[in-house]
Design a protein around this motif. Structure first.
Motif, short mmCIF file in Angstrom:
data_model
loop_
_atom_site.label_atom_id
_atom_site.label_comp_id
_atom_site.label_asym_id
_atom_site.label_seq_id
_atom_site.Cartn_x
_atom_site.Cartn_y
_atom_site.Cartn_z
N ASP A 196 -7.10 88.98 1.96
CA ASP A 196 -6.75 89.36 2.75
C ASP A 196 -6.18 88.66 3.93
N LEU A 197 -5.87 87.48 3.76
CA LEU A 197 -5.57 86.05 5.32
C LEU A 197 -3.51 87.01 4.56
N VAL A 198 -3.62 87.69 3.32
CA VAL A 198 -1.99 88.07 2.50
C VAL A 198 -1.65 88.88 3.19
N ARG A 199 -2.56 90.09 3.31
CA ARG A 199 -3.25 91.37 3.98
C ARG A 199 -2.09 91.47 5.59
N THR A 200 -3.56 90.25 5.93
CA THR A 200 -3.33 90.88 7.66
C THR A 200 -1.73 90.01 7.55
N ARG A 201 -1.14 89.20 6.81
CA ARG A 201 0.24 88.44 7.18
C ARG A 201 -0.84 86.76 8.31
N LYS A 202 -1.41 86.50 7.68
CA LYS A 202 -1.88 85.00 8.59
C LYS A 202 -1.39 84.00 8.04
N VAL A 203 -1.02 84.16 7.06
CA VAL A 203 -0.43 82.77 6.62
C VAL A 203 0.57 83.01 5.57
N TYR A 204 1.16 81.53 5.48
CA TYR A 204 2.65 81.74 4.90
C TYR A 204 2.16 81.62 3.23
N LEU A 205 3.12 82.50 3.22
CA LEU A 205 3.26 82.88 1.21
C LEU A 205 5.05 82.16 0.61
N LYS A 206 4.43 81.32 -0.55
CA LYS A 206 5.61 80.87 -1.40
C LYS A 206 5.49 80.58 -2.95
N ALA A 207 6.03 81.66 -3.41
CA ALA A 207 5.77 81.13 -5.15
C ALA A 207 4.32 80.75 -5.40
N GLY A 208 3.62 82.24 -4.99
CA GLY A 208 2.21 82.76 -5.93
C GLY A 208 1.37 81.81 -4.78
N TYR A 209 1.35 80.75 -3.92
CA TYR A 209 0.63 80.32 -3.64
C TYR A 209 0.40 81.06 -1.67
N VAL A 210 0.05 80.19 -1.08
CA VAL A 210 -0.26 80.03 0.49
C VAL A 210 -0.97 79.43 1.54
N TYR A 211 -0.43 78.94 2.22
CA TYR A 211 -0.79 77.69 2.69
C TYR A 211 -1.70 77.90 4.21
N LYS A 268 -3.39 74.11 0.22
CA LYS A 268 -2.43 75.20 -0.73
C LYS A 268 -3.43 76.04 -1.82
N VAL A 269 -3.46 77.18 -1.97
CA VAL A 269 -4.70 78.15 -2.72
C VAL A 269 -3.43 79.31 -3.29
N PRO A 270 -4.12 79.61 -4.48
CA PRO A 270 -3.11 80.84 -4.84
C PRO A 270 -3.54 81.88 -4.15
N PHE A 271 -2.22 83.00 -4.41
CA PHE A 271 -2.63 83.56 -3.13
C PHE A 271 -3.64 84.88 -3.51
N GLN A 272 -4.20 84.81 -4.72
CA GLN A 272 -4.93 85.87 -4.75
C GLN A 272 -6.18 85.61 -4.88
#
Length: 517
Positions: free
Chosen positions: A200-215, A192-196
């Protein structure tokens, strides 16, 4: 880092512990003494490795089998560490003398190039990108256990989610994470990592994003590690730049570091093997067929305005010298063109002939100046308004570059490929792509580093693999062909170790070292 005339290796306990790791963040500088010759050797080999990484990154999909195989081979040839899975299983956990020396060389050479490539923003950007790609290749080669150990040793404290939370989010994790199924969710860790920290993973939609964190699944944690590595290296280069005045006070290091920052590893084009093989009548036709874009641009500007400023005369004049124009031919060429403009013969002899003889080592310090390499053109003596020298891929507005390429009949898809390389600041690779498109070949069999290399390779392709032949050509002086001779400014942009500007500052031994590298 200290240096002495005699090699004396002092290995401290921290160094031994550091080289016991398969990978590092280069947070601890070298503490030992080493000879200047070893300093030079390490630096040049790492520069070769980084140039290979740059070329492979465009020619192949990063981390594809071909990419890894070629980088394995280059690392092995240059005696750098390569992927642990390229080593037999029974030796992976061992750090013998051979592997220790590879890791020592990797560590020291990284810090040497930090000194050379911290000097400008462009140099820092290039160095960071290649080092990040090298780190990615090495990190992905680690075994899962080694990756975990690396995270712990470098205090990368990313929290793993609990089993209960994994079960609650299982469907979300499966749907949003590639290569993750319902079965593998239970068998692997998710961070569980802060999305900022994982843009790169958020931009390519490779991870689940929730409440400012990515899994992030364990196998994708490399994206986070790379971001951390990039940030640390960027800050380290900024700090290194502050120490440069002290480093430059050392008369042994300053010329070497300047040399490295503009160095390309390739053939020395100062030796005129082709003197007399090019006639003045051929230049117009050769500019269309075999000149890189930078030289084609300079040639057109000269034909159109019958004049070039000093920067253009140096860049183009040394290129012509390198492709075989003799001093007598050069004087005739420049005189005939300048007197077509606002310069009469008498003024030319008084104001310009000296400079041409100077290029050929017949005046002044009598240094036999070498043609500019691509890095030299890209990084030094930037063109201003009214200038025509420099690298079109580096110094031209993208829209103007697009218009030039359209005029030279480059296909729309080819233009898109070139502009994409330019956008990524791969200027030499953009020129190589231009070569491939204009010579109708699938993939060049060389790595382009020098405008004169471009010319030689072009002549080989057009001649069916044969060397340059002298053939009587007719000047093409029509307005259409004059325009077609136009845009040539790139291939001279590649790191000239022996550029005319730098030669007086360099020792003879250092110049010959880089020429032979």
């Amino acid at each position: 880092m200290q240096f002495s005339g005699r090699r004396r290796k002092v290995i401290t306990s921290p160094q031994v512990e550091l080289y016991g790791q398969a990978l590092q963040f280069y947070g601890q500088p070298p503490l030992e003494n080493m000879s200047l010759s070893e300093f030079e050797s390490f630096a040049v080999d790492r520069l070769k490795l980084l140039k290979t990484i740059e070329n492979l990154g465009v020619s192949y999909v990063k981390l594809s089998d071909d990419y890894k195989r070629k980088l394995d081979n280059e690392s092995r040839n240059l005696n750098f560490p390569y992927r642990p899975d390229a080593v037999p299983d029974d030796r992976k956990s061992q750090v013998g003398p051979s592997e220790y020396e590879k890791r020592r060389k990797d560590h020291i050479s990284h810090f040497i190039l930090r000194l050379a490539y911290c000097q400008t923003e462009d140099l820092r950007r290039w160095f960071i990108q290649q080092e990040v790609d090298l780190f990615r290749y090495r990190f992905n080669g680690l075994q899962p256990k080694q990756k975990v150990e690396f995270l712990h040793k470098n205090n990368l404290q990313y929290d793993t989610i609990s089993v209960e939370e994994k079960k609650t989010l299982q469907d979300k994790l499966v749907n949003s994470s590639h290569n993750v199924s319902g079965i593998t969710v239970e068998d692997q860790d998710f961070y569980k990592v802060p999305f900022q920290d994982a843009l790169d993973l958020v931009r390519t939609r490779k991870v689940y994003l929730k409440a400012g964190y990515v899994y992030i699944p364990h196998q994708d944690i490399v994206a986070i590690v790379l971001n951390d590595f990039r940030t640390r290296l960027s800050k380290a280069l900024a700090l290194t730049a502050r120490s440069l005045p002290a480093v430059h006070s050392d008369e042994r290091l300053q010329p070497l570091l300047n040399h490295l920052s503009h160095a390309y590893v390739g053939q020395d084009y100062s030796i005129q093997k082709n003197v007399g093989k090019i006639s003045l009548e051929q230049i117009d036709s050769l500019s269309v067929k075999s000149f890189p874009l930078c030289m084609r641009q300079l040639h057109q500007a000269l034909r159109d305005s019958h004049h070039l400023r000093h920067g253009g005369r140096m860049q183009y004049g040394l290129f012509l010298k390198g492709i075989g124009l003799s001093l007598e031919q050069a004087l005739q060429f420049w005189r005939s063109e300048f007197i077509r403009g606002k310069v009469d013969a008498d003024k030319f002899d008084k104001a310009y002939a000296y400079g041409i003889r100077h290029m050929f080592g017949k005046e002044g310090k009598r240094a036999d100046y070498t043609p500019y390499s691509c890095m030299k053109v890209i990084l030094s003596n930037l063109p201003s308004q009214g200038d025509h020298h420099g690298c079109p891929f580096r110094h031209s507005d993208p829209e103007l570059l697009k218009q030039k390429l359209q005029f030279y009949k480059v296909s729309p898809s080819g233009i898109s490929q070139i502009l994409e390389l330019v956008k990524g600041m791969h200027y030499q690779l953009a020129c190589q792509k231009y070569f491939e498109l204009t010579h109708s070949i699938e993939e060049a069999s060389f790595s382009l580093n020098h405008p004169n290399q471009y010319f030689i390779e072009s002549q080989r392709v057009l001649g069916g693999g044969k060397d340059i032949k002298r053939e009587v050509g007719t000047p093409q002086r029509s307005q259409e062909n004059s325009a077609a001779r136009g845009s040539t400014a790139d291939r001279e942009a590649a790191a000239a170790a022996n550029a005319a500007k730098d030669l007086p500052e360099m020792t003879e031994d250092l110049d010959s070292f880089f020429q032979d590298a």
